[in-house]
Design an enzyme around this catalytic site. Structure first.
Site, mmCIF file in Angstrom:
data_model
loop_
_atom_site.group_PDB
_atom_site.id
_atom_site.type_symbol
_atom_site.label_atom_id
_atom_site.label_comp_id
_atom_site.label_asym_id
_atom_site.label_seq_id
_atom_site.Cartn_x
_atom_site.Cartn_y
_atom_site.Cartn_z
ATOM 1 N N GLY A 11 0.834 -1.212 0.000
ATOM 2 C CA GLY A 11 0.000 0.000 0.000
ATOM 3 C C GLY A 11 0.863 1.254 0.000
ATOM 4 O O GLY A 11 1.836 1.336 0.731
ATOM 5 N N ARG A 72 1.244 -5.455 -5.552
ATOM 6 C CA ARG A 72 1.492 -6.641 -4.724
ATOM 7 C C ARG A 72 1.737 -7.784 -5.700
ATOM 8 O O ARG A 72 0.956 -7.981 -6.618
ATOM 9 C CB ARG A 72 0.279 -6.914 -3.814
ATOM 10 N N SER A 73 2.845 -8.518 -5.524
ATOM 11 C CA SER A 73 3.219 -9.522 -6.523
ATOM 12 C C SER A 73 3.104 -10.949 -5.975
ATOM 13 O O SER A 73 3.772 -11.316 -5.016
ATOM 14 C CB SER A 73 4.662 -9.280 -6.971
ATOM 15 N N ASP A 103 5.066 -4.564 6.159
ATOM 16 C CA ASP A 103 5.659 -5.856 6.541
ATOM 17 C C ASP A 103 5.796 -6.818 5.360
ATOM 18 O O ASP A 103 6.760 -7.573 5.289
ATOM 19 C CB ASP A 103 4.924 -6.492 7.734
ATOM 20 N N THR A 126 4.283 2.813 5.573
ATOM 21 C CA THR A 126 2.896 2.345 5.648
ATOM 22 C C THR A 126 2.130 3.274 6.579
ATOM 23 O O THR A 126 2.674 3.714 7.599
ATOM 24 C CB THR A 126 2.798 0.895 6.178
ATOM 25 N N ASP A 128 -0.080 2.358 8.501
ATOM 26 C CA ASP A 128 -0.572 1.578 9.649
ATOM 27 C C ASP A 128 0.301 1.713 10.903
ATOM 28 O O ASP A 128 -0.157 1.413 12.008
ATOM 29 C CB ASP A 128 -0.673 0.091 9.291
ATOM 30 N N ASP A 130 2.545 -0.199 11.984
ATOM 31 C CA ASP A 130 2.535 -1.480 12.705
ATOM 32 C C ASP A 130 3.861 -2.237 12.621
ATOM 33 O O ASP A 130 3.870 -3.467 12.623
ATOM 34 C CB ASP A 130 1.386 -2.358 12.165
ATOM 35 N N ARG A 155 -17.956 15.778 13.258
ATOM 36 C CA ARG A 155 -18.403 16.223 14.581
ATOM 37 C C ARG A 155 -19.359 17.422 14.461
ATOM 38 O O ARG A 155 -20.321 17.526 15.204
ATOM 39 C CB ARG A 155 -17.199 16.591 15.447
ATOM 40 N N ARG A 172 -5.368 -1.808 9.122
ATOM 41 C CA ARG A 172 -5.294 -3.274 8.950
ATOM 42 C C ARG A 172 -5.527 -3.978 10.285
ATOM 43 O O ARG A 172 -6.592 -3.806 10.863
ATOM 44 C CB ARG A 172 -3.960 -3.688 8.328
ATOM 45 N N GLY A 186 -11.144 13.852 20.381
ATOM 46 C CA GLY A 186 -11.990 13.866 21.569
ATOM 47 C C GLY A 186 -13.131 12.866 21.480
ATOM 48 O O GLY A 186 -14.235 13.125 21.971
HETATM 49 O O1 F6P Z 1 -1.658 -1.193 4.797
HETATM 50 C C1 F6P Z 1 -2.235 0.002 4.390
HETATM 51 C C2 F6P Z 1 -3.721 -0.163 4.193
HETATM 52 O O2 F6P Z 1 -4.264 1.095 3.796
HETATM 53 C C3 F6P Z 1 -4.477 -0.711 5.407
HETATM 54 O O3 F6P Z 1 -4.711 0.268 6.382
HETATM 55 C C4 F6P Z 1 -5.712 -1.245 4.736
HETATM 56 O O4 F6P Z 1 -6.266 -2.309 5.506
HETATM 57 C C5 F6P Z 1 -5.197 -1.772 3.418
HETATM 58 O O5 F6P Z 1 -3.969 -1.103 3.168
HETATM 59 C C6 F6P Z 1 -6.117 -1.572 2.252
HETATM 60 O O6 F6P Z 1 -5.547 -2.180 1.155
HETATM 61 P P1 F6P Z 1 -6.089 -1.979 -0.334
HETATM 62 O O7 F6P Z 1 -5.629 -0.624 -0.801
HETATM 63 O O8 F6P Z 1 -5.457 -3.085 -1.098
HETATM 64 O O9 F6P Z 1 -7.575 -2.033 -0.272
#
Ligand code: F6P
Length: 321
Positions: A11, A72-73, A103, A126, A128, A130, A155, A172, A186
């Site tokens: 991503g 993605r490959s 990752d 990324t 995320d 993570d 809001r 994710r 908030g």
């Molecule tokens: O890893 C980045 C991310 O945006 C995640 O937050 C999300 O779950 C995923 O990629 C979405 O992937 P795609 O763009 O393949 O729908």
């Protein structure tokens, strides 16, 4: 080492272009030839290499997405695919690879390095956040700010109509985005995968809020174990009498001009990745810990858990009383 290759994979994340720029300019400074590989691992397999010079990366530091594109490959997950990839690198004389991504990207580098004589460095890119081995990943800060400005707008309408909103954010399997935007906006409740979301407790909280809060915001991390925003809203059922709506923020979180923080992080990490290769390092991810550049063995970045900072969820609860 004379020639290196650079790619983005998985991503996209805001700040990837700033990292590409930093890698290229540091490589030029270190008198290395640098090739941009288009479409991630697929591009290595297809030999989709373009020579990059200092001016190839002009006017990109402020742009979201990635000029190298991403993909993605499936083929790279096979031994045959990786062999093709290595043959292409060898043909071009590329001895070092820098991969910017999450990752999946780092796992790919690790497998590749174990099978073939190529030096690899990972750069965490990324939204995320993570990955273990860096306090922040490139793109996270921008995604948080993008989500936050959307939540602020929601809001306004929530208050005007006296409604409850369930707002789903990306991440994710991790709740980093949710926790940061939850506190910063908030929100009344934050549902994340790292902490069990107790529907009964949520119902009770909503009943309490209903006594003196005319509107409320619940942030749902997309990976929450009780389900997405629609599922959680369905489980809560009558929402303590609030009229409610559900809003999924989605891919807007992945785009846009990177924040100053992400540009700076990307610039530092991109440059550090080249320096590591020049110094003969391989098999590590560069990151930033407590403001300093750090390196972490690739496998630790996904095997070890960074974890949400203790106390943040508790803080969110106290501040929404
Ligand atoms: O890893 C980045 C991310 O945006 C995640 O937050 C999300 O779950 C995923 O990629 C979405 O992937 P795609 O763009 O393949 O729908």
């Amino acid at each position: 080492m004379k020639k290196i290759g650079l790619f983005t994979s998985g991503g996209d994340a805001p700040g990837m272009n700033a990292a590409i720029r930093a890698v290229v300019r540091m490589a030029v400074y270190k008198e290395l030839e640098v090739f941009g590989i288009r479409y991630g691992y697929r591009g290595i397999i297809n030999g989709d290499f373009i020579p990059l010079e200092s001016r190839s990366v002009s006017n990109i530091i402020q742009r979201g997405g990635t000029i190298l594109r991403t993909a993605r490959s499936d083929e790279f997950t096979t031994r045959e695919g990786r062999e093709k990839a290595f043959t292409n690198l060898k043909k071009t004389g590329i001895e070092g690879l820098i991969g910017i991504g999450g990752d999946g990207t780092l796992k790919g580098l690790s497998v590749f390095m174990d099978e073939f004589p190529v030096k690899v460095i990972g750069v965490p890119g990324t939204i995320d956040n993570d990955l273990y081995g860096t306090d922040y990943t490139i793109g996270f800060d921008t995604a948080v700010n993008t989500a936050l400005s959307t939540i602020d707008k929601i809001r306004d309408t929530a208050a005007a109509h006296e409604r409850l909103f369930y707002i789903e954010v990306m991440g994710r399997d991790a709740g980093f985005i949710a926790v940061d935007v939850g506190i910063a906006s908030g929100a009344e409740f934050i549902a994340i995968p790292e902490v069990e979301t107790n529907i009964e407790e949520l119902r009770k909280m909503l009943s309490n809020y209903r006594k003196d809060k005319s509107s409320a915001i619940i942030i749902v991390a997309e990976g929450d174990r009780e389900g997405d925003a629609f599922e959680i809203a369905g489980k809560v059922k009558d929402a303590a009498g609030y009229d409610y709506r559900i809003s999924v923020i989605g891919h807007v979180q992945r785009g846009g001009s990177p924040t100053a923080f992400d540009r700076l992080l990307a610039s530092r990490l991109g440059a550090a990745a080249v320096e590591k290769l020049v110094n003969g390092k391989s098999g590590v991810m560069v990151g930033q810990i407590n403001g300093d550049i750090a390196e972490t063995p690739l496998s630790e970045t996904w095997e070890k858990q960074k974890g949400i900072k203790p106390g943040l969820i508790e803080l969110a609860r106290i501040l929404s009383l």
